[in-house]
Design an enzyme around this catalytic site. Structure first.
Site, PDB file in Angstrom:
ATOM      1  N   TYR A  87      -0.825  -9.332  -2.632  1.00 31.07           N
ATOM      2  CA  TYR A  87      -1.645  -8.201  -2.213  1.00 31.07           C
ATOM      3  C   TYR A  87      -1.157  -6.939  -2.928  1.00 31.07           C
ATOM      4  O   TYR A  87      -0.676  -7.034  -4.051  1.00 31.07           O
ATOM      5  CB  TYR A  87      -1.660  -8.093  -0.671  1.00 31.07           C
ATOM      6  CG  TYR A  87      -2.859  -7.302  -0.270  1.00 31.07           C
ATOM      7  CD1 TYR A  87      -4.132  -7.766  -0.599  1.00 31.07           C
ATOM      8  CD2 TYR A  87      -2.740  -6.066   0.319  1.00 31.07           C
ATOM      9  CE1 TYR A  87      -5.250  -6.995  -0.345  1.00 31.07           C
ATOM     10  CE2 TYR A  87      -3.858  -5.296   0.587  1.00 31.07           C
ATOM     11  CZ  TYR A  87      -5.108  -5.764   0.246  1.00 31.07           C
ATOM     12  OH  TYR A  87      -6.208  -4.997   0.487  1.00 31.07           O
ATOM     13  N   ARG A 139     -15.222   0.170  -4.842  1.00 31.43           N
ATOM     14  CA  ARG A 139     -14.042   1.057  -4.768  1.00 31.43           C
ATOM     15  C   ARG A 139     -12.828   0.184  -4.458  1.00 31.43           C
ATOM     16  O   ARG A 139     -12.408   0.064  -3.326  1.00 31.43           O
ATOM     17  CB  ARG A 139     -14.257   2.139  -3.703  1.00 31.43           C
ATOM     18  CG  ARG A 139     -13.338   3.325  -3.869  1.00 31.43           C
ATOM     19  CD  ARG A 139     -12.427   3.512  -2.675  1.00 31.43           C
ATOM     20  NE  ARG A 139     -11.583   2.360  -2.457  1.00 31.43           N
ATOM     21  CZ  ARG A 139     -11.065   1.992  -1.296  1.00 31.43           C
ATOM     22  NH1 ARG A 139     -11.305   2.664  -0.222  1.00 31.43           N
ATOM     23  NH2 ARG A 139     -10.277   0.939  -1.180  1.00 31.43           N
ATOM     24  N   LYS A 157      -6.732 -10.504   1.023  1.00 28.52           N
ATOM     25  CA  LYS A 157      -6.735 -10.143   2.446  1.00 28.52           C
ATOM     26  C   LYS A 157      -6.769 -11.386   3.320  1.00 28.52           C
ATOM     27  O   LYS A 157      -6.086 -11.473   4.331  1.00 28.52           O
ATOM     28  CB  LYS A 157      -7.958  -9.272   2.767  1.00 28.52           C
ATOM     29  CG  LYS A 157      -7.805  -7.860   2.270  1.00 28.52           C
ATOM     30  CD  LYS A 157      -7.818  -6.846   3.393  1.00 28.52           C
ATOM     31  CE  LYS A 157      -7.000  -5.635   3.000  1.00 28.52           C
ATOM     32  NZ  LYS A 157      -7.307  -4.412   3.651  1.00 28.52           N
ATOM     33  N   GLU A 228     -14.835  -4.500   3.099  1.00 28.67           N
ATOM     34  CA  GLU A 228     -13.611  -4.208   2.357  1.00 28.67           C
ATOM     35  C   GLU A 228     -13.917  -3.520   1.031  1.00 28.67           C
ATOM     36  O   GLU A 228     -14.712  -4.029   0.242  1.00 28.67           O
ATOM     37  CB  GLU A 228     -12.915  -5.549   2.095  1.00 28.67           C
ATOM     38  CG  GLU A 228     -11.535  -5.439   1.556  1.00 28.67           C
ATOM     39  CD  GLU A 228     -10.590  -4.718   2.494  1.00 28.67           C
ATOM     40  OE1 GLU A 228     -10.647  -4.962   3.715  1.00 28.67           O
ATOM     41  OE2 GLU A 228      -9.809  -3.893   2.013  1.00 28.67           O
ATOM     42  N   ASP A 229     -13.306  -2.389   0.798  1.00 26.40           N
ATOM     43  CA  ASP A 229     -13.386  -1.695  -0.487  1.00 26.40           C
ATOM     44  C   ASP A 229     -14.815  -1.444  -0.979  1.00 26.40           C
ATOM     45  O   ASP A 229     -15.148  -1.655  -2.149  1.00 26.40           O
ATOM     46  CB  ASP A 229     -12.544  -2.439  -1.550  1.00 26.40           C
ATOM     47  CG  ASP A 229     -11.049  -2.145  -1.351  1.00 26.40           C
ATOM     48  OD1 ASP A 229     -10.717  -1.473  -0.363  1.00 26.40           O
ATOM     49  OD2 ASP A 229     -10.232  -2.577  -2.174  1.00 26.40           O
ATOM     50  N   ASP A 251     -11.996  -2.223   7.327  1.00 32.83           N
ATOM     51  CA  ASP A 251     -10.545  -2.084   7.368  1.00 32.83           C
ATOM     52  C   ASP A 251     -10.079  -0.791   6.719  1.00 32.83           C
ATOM     53  O   ASP A 251      -9.103  -0.188   7.165  1.00 32.83           O
ATOM     54  CB  ASP A 251      -9.914  -3.287   6.662  1.00 32.83           C
ATOM     55  CG  ASP A 251      -8.420  -3.274   6.836  1.00 32.83           C
ATOM     56  OD1 ASP A 251      -7.973  -3.117   7.985  1.00 32.83           O
ATOM     57  OD2 ASP A 251      -7.708  -3.388   5.826  1.00 32.83           O
TER      58      ASP A 251
HETATM   59  P1  NAD Z   1     -12.190   7.079  -0.824  1.00 36.60           P
HETATM   60  O1  NAD Z   1     -12.773   6.915  -2.167  1.00 36.60           O
HETATM   61  O2  NAD Z   1     -13.049   6.889   0.364  1.00 36.60           O
HETATM   62  O3  NAD Z   1     -11.550   8.541  -0.696  1.00 36.60           O
HETATM   63  C1  NAD Z   1     -10.828   9.211  -1.686  1.00 36.60           C
HETATM   64  C2  NAD Z   1     -10.899  10.693  -1.376  1.00 36.60           C
HETATM   65  O4  NAD Z   1     -10.017  11.386  -2.240  1.00 36.60           O
HETATM   66  C3  NAD Z   1     -12.271  11.304  -1.574  1.00 36.60           C
HETATM   67  O5  NAD Z   1     -12.594  12.074  -0.452  1.00 36.60           O
HETATM   68  C4  NAD Z   1     -12.112  12.218  -2.780  1.00 36.60           C
HETATM   69  O6  NAD Z   1     -12.911  13.368  -2.684  1.00 36.60           O
HETATM   70  C5  NAD Z   1     -10.656  12.582  -2.661  1.00 36.60           C
HETATM   71  N1  NAD Z   1     -10.083  13.047  -3.917  1.00 36.60           N
HETATM   72  C6  NAD Z   1     -10.298  12.589  -5.177  1.00 36.60           C
HETATM   73  N2  NAD Z   1      -9.599  13.314  -6.073  1.00 36.60           N
HETATM   74  C7  NAD Z   1      -8.930  14.252  -5.377  1.00 36.60           C
HETATM   75  C8  NAD Z   1      -8.046  15.290  -5.720  1.00 36.60           C
HETATM   76  N3  NAD Z   1      -7.709  15.524  -6.991  1.00 36.60           N
HETATM   77  N4  NAD Z   1      -7.528  16.053  -4.735  1.00 36.60           N
HETATM   78  C9  NAD Z   1      -7.853  15.827  -3.458  1.00 36.60           C
HETATM   79  N5  NAD Z   1      -8.699  14.849  -3.058  1.00 36.60           N
HETATM   80  C10 NAD Z   1      -9.222  14.069  -4.001  1.00 36.60           C
HETATM   81  O7  NAD Z   1     -10.950   6.116  -0.738  1.00 36.60           O
HETATM   82  P2  NAD Z   1     -10.138   5.669   0.572  1.00 36.60           P
HETATM   83  O8  NAD Z   1     -10.662   4.391   1.117  1.00 36.60           O
HETATM   84  O9  NAD Z   1     -10.073   6.813   1.499  1.00 36.60           O
HETATM   85  O10 NAD Z   1      -8.730   5.336  -0.075  1.00 36.60           O
HETATM   86  C11 NAD Z   1      -7.979   6.342  -0.711  1.00 36.60           C
HETATM   87  C12 NAD Z   1      -6.622   5.792  -1.107  1.00 36.60           C
HETATM   88  O11 NAD Z   1      -5.917   5.362   0.043  1.00 36.60           O
HETATM   89  C13 NAD Z   1      -6.671   4.580  -2.050  1.00 36.60           C
HETATM   90  O12 NAD Z   1      -5.628   4.671  -2.978  1.00 36.60           O
HETATM   91  C14 NAD Z   1      -6.402   3.420  -1.140  1.00 36.60           C
HETATM   92  O13 NAD Z   1      -5.773   2.331  -1.810  1.00 36.60           O
HETATM   93  C15 NAD Z   1      -5.455   4.044  -0.151  1.00 36.60           C
HETATM   94  N6  NAD Z   1      -5.439   3.346   1.111  1.00 36.60           N
HETATM   95  C16 NAD Z   1      -4.234   2.879   1.562  1.00 36.60           C
HETATM   96  C17 NAD Z   1      -4.175   2.193   2.746  1.00 36.60           C
HETATM   97  C18 NAD Z   1      -2.872   1.694   3.268  1.00 36.60           C
HETATM   98  O14 NAD Z   1      -2.848   0.811   4.094  1.00 36.60           O
HETATM   99  N7  NAD Z   1      -1.763   2.240   2.839  1.00 36.60           N
HETATM  100  C19 NAD Z   1      -5.331   1.943   3.464  1.00 36.60           C
HETATM  101  C20 NAD Z   1      -6.548   2.446   2.975  1.00 36.60           C
HETATM  102  C21 NAD Z   1      -6.586   3.146   1.805  1.00 36.60           C
END
Ligand code: NAD
Length: 530
Positions: A87, A139, A157, A228-229, A251
């Site tokens: 993962y 995404r 997953k 997912e994604d 998720d």
């Molecule tokens: P998403 O695409 O829904 O959201 C990303 C957000 O970041 C958007 O609102 C975008 O406007 C913003 N953004 C982009 N560039 C930016 C910048 N320069 N400054 C500030 N904001 C900016 O994606 P998501 O599902 O919210 O996921 C975001 C990240 O979190 C990914 O890397 C994902 O892998 C990670 N994530 C981690 C976990 C975990 O368990 N640790 C869980 C979910 C998501």
């Protein structure tokens, strides 16, 4: 021969002398019979000799395709080592190279050109699925649109579902909804495995997804579907469209929320104070950020805050700066957190102005928690809460080492990607991953085991409380905000029981609640052995 080719039944060199006679295997196998334990050891020797994580991913995938019981034994007994290989972070690289490393198909690829016959396709699946993880690849982690190459995510997953929560592999179905890709690089890549067309969108997309959901429910009654994604514009819409109609969850929105809330509860055990008094500033305003903020608001309300006060304690910064009320063109999911405030262009100024007690990075902008950001948090707070949750590692807002160094070792830190322990100022910190893999396996198991007809926010709240409760004093002492990963099956069983309890209490379950809920849950868990 068919037995050796069936990954759910194959034992390879571990078929006993009696089995070799009974199943006509004589002559197909070398003479020496190995035990499962010996096979596990041999697998690990081979795996550890490989030079890169991607090669380890490929080797593990090949084992998964040959012998599921052995694959899951290896994963379960070495979860710390193997989870990052099957993962995040390795799966991100695997998806980027999916076309090149593709060997055997796993799960189902349902294409936009399959409209009108999705039920027929799902009918080809030879098992009774109880759990589907589905993506459209738009995404993938923080890597963007990877089209059909995103299939690595549902596969990964579901491996975690079986390893971490004991959902039987036979009940797991990964699905890729291949609606095309807008990634030009992939469209021009001779080894791209998906449909070579731009994504379908609008009504055509919605009708396609709707046909899939309807067909999945008809083919596999009671099936739980995990989104997912998906990109923002689909994720929120699909969740809201289906969450009150059938058993679905997202998720990225809900699982992430629960794991982050559990991390906040743990951080408060160290730093003191109540959730209701925190100010949380998010970098990112997407699925993860608004999902977490929504659950934090619910938890603050449970501590007595009014909805308006709770909402006002959560702030979002996106690529255009602080999300404020007067900013034109805000997308719907951000509106709840668009507060009355003067515009602020950058994250550091937002910190200096709003003085948050916690910053949560979920923008997939690598390195965004600069030394200045971390130093500002340490100036404002005695114990700053710093969660750098973006994946994969290249997108992490800061490393564990940076978080401790720039806050003088005072950060209460959680990360999306795994980091080794950090020595700072004579103390060893053990950062743990705020990864939704602590949450979704248990939530899914609880929903399936209770036959729940819905997956509700109350269940994610129960999951967050349970996860935080399982963090022990030794964890806290070394700066870990989550339990050790090798305890994941115990964690998942308890989360599943908490989720099932909500299902029984709310009349969402099928059948009567068992007297010994945790015993019942444990009895449902697949334990890989021969
Ligand atoms: P998403 O695409 O829904 O959201 C990303 C957000 O970041 C958007 O609102 C975008 O406007 C913003 N953004 C982009 N560039 C930016 C910048 N320069 N400054 C500030 N904001 C900016 O994606 P998501 O599902 O919210 O996921 C975001 C990240 O979190 C990914 O890397 C994902 O892998 C990670 N994530 C981690 C976990 C975990 O368990 N640790 C869980 C979910 C998501």
């Amino acid at each position: 021969m068919a037995l050796l080719r069936d990954p759910l039944l194959n034992k390879g060199t571990a078929f006993t002398e009696e089995e070799r006679d009974a199943f006509g295997l004589r002559g197909f196998l070398p003479a020496h019979v190995l035990s499962m334990q010996e096979q596990v050891e041999r697998t690990l020797i081979n795996l550890r000799s490989l030079p890169s994580d991607l090669e380890k991913y490929i080797a593990l995938n090949a084992l998964h395709d040959r012998n599921e019981a052995l694959f899951f034994r290896v994963v379960c007994d070495n979860i710390d080592e193997i989870q990052p290989l099957i993962y995040t972070p390795t799966v991100g690289l695997a998806c980027q190279r999916f076309g090149l490393i593709f060997q055997r198909p796993r799960g189902m690829f349902i294409g936009a050109n399959d409209r009108g016959r999705i039920g027929e396709l799902l009918g080809n699946w030879p098992y009774q699925a109880k759990l589907i993880v589905v993506t459209d690849g738009e995404r993938i982690l923080g890597l963007g649109d990877l089209g059909a190459h995103g299939m690595g995510i549902p596969v990964g997953k579901l491996s975690l579902y079986s390893a971490c929560a004991g959902v039987h592999p036979e009940h797991c179905l990964p699905v890729m909804l291949d609606v095309g890709t807008n990634n030009e690089e992939l469209l021009n890549d001779p080894y791209y495995i998906g449909l070579r067309q731009k994504r379908i969108s609008g009504a055509a997309y919605d009708e396609f997804v709707d046909e899939f959901i309807t067909a999945a429910r008809e083919t596999f009654p009671g099936v739980l579907i995990q989104f997912e994604d998906f990109a923002n514009h689909s994720a929120f819409r699909l969740l809201h469209k289906y969450r009150d109609k059938t058993s679905v969850f997202n998720d990225d929105i809900q699982g992430t929320a629960a794991v982050a809330l559990a991390g906040l509860f743990s951080a408060l055990r160290v730093g003191g104070g109540k959730l209701v008094d925190q100010t949380v500033l998010f970098l990112g305003a997407g699925e993860a950020a608004t999902g977490i903020a929504d659950l934090v608001v619910s938890a603050m309300r449970a501590e007595g805050a009014s909805e308006a006060d709770a909402i006002r304690r959560n702030w979002l910064v996106d690529s255009r700066g602080l999300v404020v009320k007067d900013r034109p063109g805000l997308t719907e999911h951000k509106l709840r957190y668009a507060h009355e405030h003067a515009p602020i262009g950058d994250f550091l100024t937002a910190i200096e102005t709003l003085k948050p007690t916690a910053i949560i990075g979920v923008a997939a902008v690598g390195g965004a928690f600069t030394p200045e950001v971390l130093q500002a948090m340490a100036r404002i707070n005695q114990r700053p809460i710093v969660f750098a949750l973006s994946n994969p590692t290249s997108k992490a807002e800061c490393s564990a080492e940076e978080a401790y160094r720039h806050t003088g070792g005072r950060a209460l830190f959680a990360c999306g990607s795994p980091y080794d322990p950090v020595e700072f100022d004579g103390k060893t910190f053990v950062p743990r991953q705020g990864n939704n893999s602590y949450i979704f396996p248990g939530v899914g198991l609880g929903a399936i085991a209770s036959g729940s007809r819905r997956v509700t926010d109350e269940m994610f709240m129960a999951a967050a409380h349970t996860l935080a409760y399982l963090v022990n004093d030794d964890d806290i002492e070394q700066g870990s905000l989550y339990p050790a990963l090798p305890r994941i099956r115990e964690v998942s069983a308890h989360i599943a029981a908490a989720v099932a309890e909500v299902a029984y209490k709310r009349g969402l379950a099928t059948g009567q609640a068992p007297n010994d809920l945790i015993g019942y849950i444990e009895s449902q868990m697949y334990d890989p052995h021969y």
